[in-house]
Scaffold this motif. Structure first.
Motif, short mmCIF file in Angstrom:
data_model
loop_
_atom_site.label_atom_id
_atom_site.label_comp_id
_atom_site.label_asym_id
_atom_site.label_seq_id
_atom_site.Cartn_x
_atom_site.Cartn_y
_atom_site.Cartn_z
N TYR A 54 0.76 -1.08 0.05
CA TYR A 54 -0.13 -0.08 0.08
C TYR A 54 0.90 1.30 0.05
O TYR A 54 0.58 2.22 -0.62
N HIS A 55 1.83 1.11 0.71
CA HIS A 55 2.74 2.17 0.99
C HIS A 55 3.44 2.62 -0.52
O HIS A 55 3.61 3.90 -0.73
N ASP A 58 0.66 3.88 -3.03
CA ASP A 58 0.24 5.33 -2.34
C ASP A 58 1.18 6.41 -3.00
O ASP A 58 0.66 7.66 -2.99
N GLU A 60 2.77 8.36 -5.61
CA GLU A 60 2.50 8.81 -7.13
C GLU A 60 3.85 8.49 -7.99
O GLU A 60 3.74 8.22 -9.27
N SER A 215 -4.23 -3.59 -2.46
CA SER A 215 -3.76 -2.34 -2.14
C SER A 215 -4.31 -1.26 -3.03
O SER A 215 -4.84 -0.16 -2.52
N LEU A 216 -4.55 -1.54 -4.45
CA LEU A 216 -5.19 -0.49 -5.24
C LEU A 216 -6.57 -0.42 -4.91
O LEU A 216 -7.20 0.76 -4.79
N LYS A 219 -7.09 1.93 -1.92
CA LYS A 219 -6.80 3.28 -2.22
C LYS A 219 -8.19 3.65 -2.94
O LYS A 219 -8.69 5.00 -2.58
N GLU A 220 -8.56 3.08 -3.91
CA GLU A 220 -9.88 3.39 -4.65
C GLU A 220 -11.08 3.43 -3.88
O GLU A 220 -11.89 4.40 -4.06
N GLY A 222 -11.41 3.55 -0.62
CA GLY A 222 -11.20 4.22 0.66
C GLY A 222 -11.22 3.30 2.07
O GLY A 222 -11.92 3.76 2.93
#
Lengths: 445, 319
Positions: A54-55, A58, A60, A215-216, A219-220, A222
């Motif tokens: 995730y790190h 996250d 960019e 992980s994606l 992020k997507e 929340g």
């Protein structure tokens, strides 16, 4: 319990799995075959790996590398069948050798990207360089395969002869074919010792794919990383149901997240119709499954217990009507909860709703009384005015100025809200009916 | 594309392959369904095998890849499925023989062709299969070679007539630029354009049904049929006065299922049938022998057919 068997649970697990963007069919297959985790250690370990991913996701700056990684993972194929054949000393054909070579090259590529992303120690990909050397004698590192000329000088010279004429030369080709077979035999023998490490590598690649996809998704959508509670207590802040939220957002409506806490004592939720009580139950079941399969959890924060089993008995469970009357089916489902071991999460939506209120109330009160001392988390939604034996009661805030507030607040026994008529009115139901019902109510008092 | 089994498609395929300048062009080959068997699966007659020269890209099923009689480099296993395994893409390293069994649907074949773009292919040759006429549709292929022969009809006159009609359909005139622009993205329904250029939906579910709603149309200028064009529909249109000076537009010739009689009665000086997309017919090949033993006079057949269709006709075995 395998994920494959739970995916159609009424809590909406399928939405989460279908929205998981895995890049290889093999990863998805492994995911569906994976079993629910029950021990603290493996759950913690799986989140530890995912936190690292995730790190990376996250950040960019890693966007391009992630895309390359995803592109590479598309090439991951399930070649278990080929590898098990290899292990039993079968001679592999060109297609199988091609698959093996592709896996070996792919794992080298992915290994390299993981190193760049500092994830190489999180998921270790076994090196298959020896396999690459066997199947890529010219060191071209191209993902294509044939019985290369460099395997045998004789083969090279025979092929030259074949190429010199523009027609089919049967005898020469037969010799080539025999020679190629010999080489395949030789290659298979040399590859055999690596069959196990290839399976390990293949599964590690699938693991990378799954962690990346999870992980994606976090992020997507929340989602949050849950923590495992050290006491017998679950506590959620801002819990939401992703599928329902998604539907509402499409209609430009806002989803109201709610907070909820519970432990090993029964929790009773009362409240108005259309107050989102069923959704709360479904979300709790969903969160529990997501935790125990190592996904992100749809909440702002979540402190959670681990259970052996989750029962999610909702009113729209399709299996309820399989040849039984709705009452019989429901009673049998609840009976399964009673007969289960401890350490379960039982979410029961409006038990005994299909029978008369007098007996229904008695049944539900008795259920609470019987299960209150068991070490299970029981959450019951009901409209009946039941005895709660001092267990915690929550109610939905309900209609405030004509707008539904889905917040859950503490309430007490005997305070079952009477909002059904108001809500029906706000739905625009025939007013003559509602007026008559109101009169009936007054006469009854 | 062959009009019937055993009309000499494979023979023609090999003939073309043998003469391609492979040094200058990258060529890819495949077929729709199975092709290149040594004996015919249905009639058990001897069939030519597909012969590939060095450096040809090909698509075939896993099963047939493994029985190939040539050395080849395996480039890719695609996700395109057939009953004989996934389609694999290879490149021949030596001359030799192979069975081609490509994607079994038109869409699958299109996907395969799109997929092949990454190898910078200059020319793709598809061995068509029995009754897979839709494959020759311009949506898939730019140009075609038609194979016909004694297997299609044993009587020279009938054979010439039947073949000539197919050729006539392939060569149907392209509709106007304006119509092409208007109908290109329309994939359902039957639409009419009247004198005032306004568009009407005729609310026809398929051209198999003849209930057409012509309310509000005085005189129809153009009639676009998105699906199949059948005898029943055309005859119905012919009898309705508002269609007296109508141009029927179909997507391409593979959508036309008309008998020569219906076509000829419909098309007169004022009415015509045109297409949105047209494929180029390069040549016609004939096979004067049929699996049940009939052998036609090759020279007479070639001459009569050539005269009828105004195109070169070849009997590859004879030449």
């Amino acid at each position: 319990m395998q994920l494959r068997k739970l995916i159609d649970s009424p809590c909406g697990l399928r939405f989460m799995i279908d929205n998981l963007c895995t890049h290889s069919g093999y990863s998805r297959k492994l995911l569906l075959e994976s079993s629910m985790m029950h021990d603290r250690l493996s759950i913690e370990k799986s989140y530890e790996v995912m936190r690292k991913f995730y790190h990376v996701v996250d950040n960019e700056d890693n966007k391009n590398k992630i895309q390359t990684l995803q592109f590479k993972l598309c090439k991951l194929k399930d070649i278990n069948h080929t590898l098990s054949r290899l292990a039993t000393s079968v001679i592999l054909d060109d297609i199988e050798l091609f698959e093996v070579k592709n896996l070996a090259l792919l794992s080298a590529d992915v290994k390299l990207i993981l190193e760049e992303l500092n994830l190489n120690e999180i998921i270790v990909i076994t090196s298959l360089e020896d396999v690459v050397k066997i199947l890529d004698p010219d060191g071209l590192r191209i993902a294509t395969f044939y019985i290369y000329d460099s395997y045998s000088e004789r083969l090279a010279s025979l092929r030259k002869k074949l190429k010199s004429k523009d027609f089919y030369q049967e005898t020469i080709y037969n010799e080539v074919a025999a020679l190629e077979d010999e080489i395949r035999n030789e290659l298979s023998k040399r590859l055999k010792p690596y069959s196990d490490s290839m399976i390990v590598a293949m599964n590690a690649l699938a693991d990378v794919d799954l962690n990346l996809a999870k992980s994606l998704q976090m992020k997507e959508m929340g989602l949050c990383f849950p923590t495992l509670s050290s006491e017998d207590k679950s506590s959620y802040k801002g819990i939401f149901h992703p599928e329902v939220k998604n539907i509402l957002e499409k209609e430009n409506k806002e989803y109201q997240k709610v907070d909820i806490d519970f432990g090993l004592k029964p929790l009773i939720i009362m409240g108005a119709n259309m107050g989102g009580k069923t959704i709360v139950l479904k979300t709790l079941a969903l969160c529990q499954y997501l935790l125990q399969f190592g996904f992100g959890v749809p909440a702002d924060s979540a402190e959670m217990m681990i259970y052996d089993e989750v029962f999610c008995l909702t009113t729209d469970d399709q299996s309820i009507n399989k040849g039984l009357s709705s009452f019989a089916a429901e009673m049998k489902n609840i009976d399964a909860v009673i007969k289960s071991s401890d350490c379960v999460l039982a979410l029961i939506d409006e038990p005994a709703r299909t029978t008369n209120p007098t007996e229904g109330t008695a049944l539900v009160s008795a259920l609470v009384k019987m299960l209150q001392d068991r070490a299970m988390s029981l959450i019951i939604v009901t409209h009946y005015n039941i005895k709660t034996y001092n267990n915690k009661c929550l109610r939905v805030k309900g209609l405030i100025d004509g707008k539904m507030n889905y917040e859950l607040v503490e309430t007490h026994e005997g305070e079952v809200p009477h909002e059904a008529l108001n809500i029906a009115e706000s739905l625009g139901i025939d007013s003559r009916w509602i007026e008559l019902a109101k009169k009936e109510m007054e006469e009854g008092r | 594309m062959g009009l019937e089994k055993n009309t000499g498609k494979t023979e023609c395929f090999n003939y073309v392959m043998q003469r391609l300048p492979l040094a200058e062009k990258r060529v890819a080959v495949s077929s729709i369904g199975i092709d290149g068997e040594t004996t015919d699966q249905v009639t058990r007659t001897a069939k030519p095998e597909i012969f590939l020269r060095e450096g040809v890209y090909f698509g075939t099923s896993e099963k047939h890849y493994l029985t190939k009689r040539l050395s080849a480099e395996l480039l890719e296993i695609t996700n395109e499925n057939t009953s004989l395994g996934n389609i694999v893409i290879g490149k021949s390293l030596t001359p030799g023989k192979i069975l081609l069994s490509g994607p079994s649907s038109t869409n699958g074949l299109r996907r395969w062709m799109d997929d092949m773009k990454k190898y910078n292919i200059d020319l793709t040759i598809i061995d068509g299969a029995l009754s897979r006429m839709s494959l020759a549709s311009p949506a898939v292929s730019e140009s075609m070679i038609l194979a016909t022969g004694a297997a299609y009809s044993a009587n020279i006159n009938t054979l010439v007539q039947k073949t000539a009609f197919v050729v006539q359909m392939i060569n149907l005139e392209l509709t106007s630029q304006e119509n092409r622009h208007l109908f290109n993205d329309v994939t359902i329904g039957v639409w009419a354009v009247d004198e005032d250029d306004s568009l009407h939906d005729l609310k026809v579910a398929s051209s198999l049904s003849v209930n057409i709603n012509t309310d509000g149309i005085k005189k129809c200028r153009t009639l676009y049929v998105s699906g199949a064009l059948t005898d029943g529909f055309v005859n119905h249109v012919r009898q309705n006065k508002i269609f007296n000076e109508t141009e029927i537009v179909v997507r391409d010739f593979t959508k036309i299922f008309l008998t020569p009689m219906t076509y000829n009665t419909f098309v007169n000086g004022r009415r015509k049938i045109t297409v949105l997309q047209k494929s180029k017919l390069i040549a016609v090949c004939v096979n004067p022998t049929s699996p049940n033993g009939i052998v036609l006079d090759s020279e007479k057949l070639c001459n009569t057919l050539s005269e009828a269709i105004k195109l070169p006709v070849y009997d590859l075995k004879r030449n």
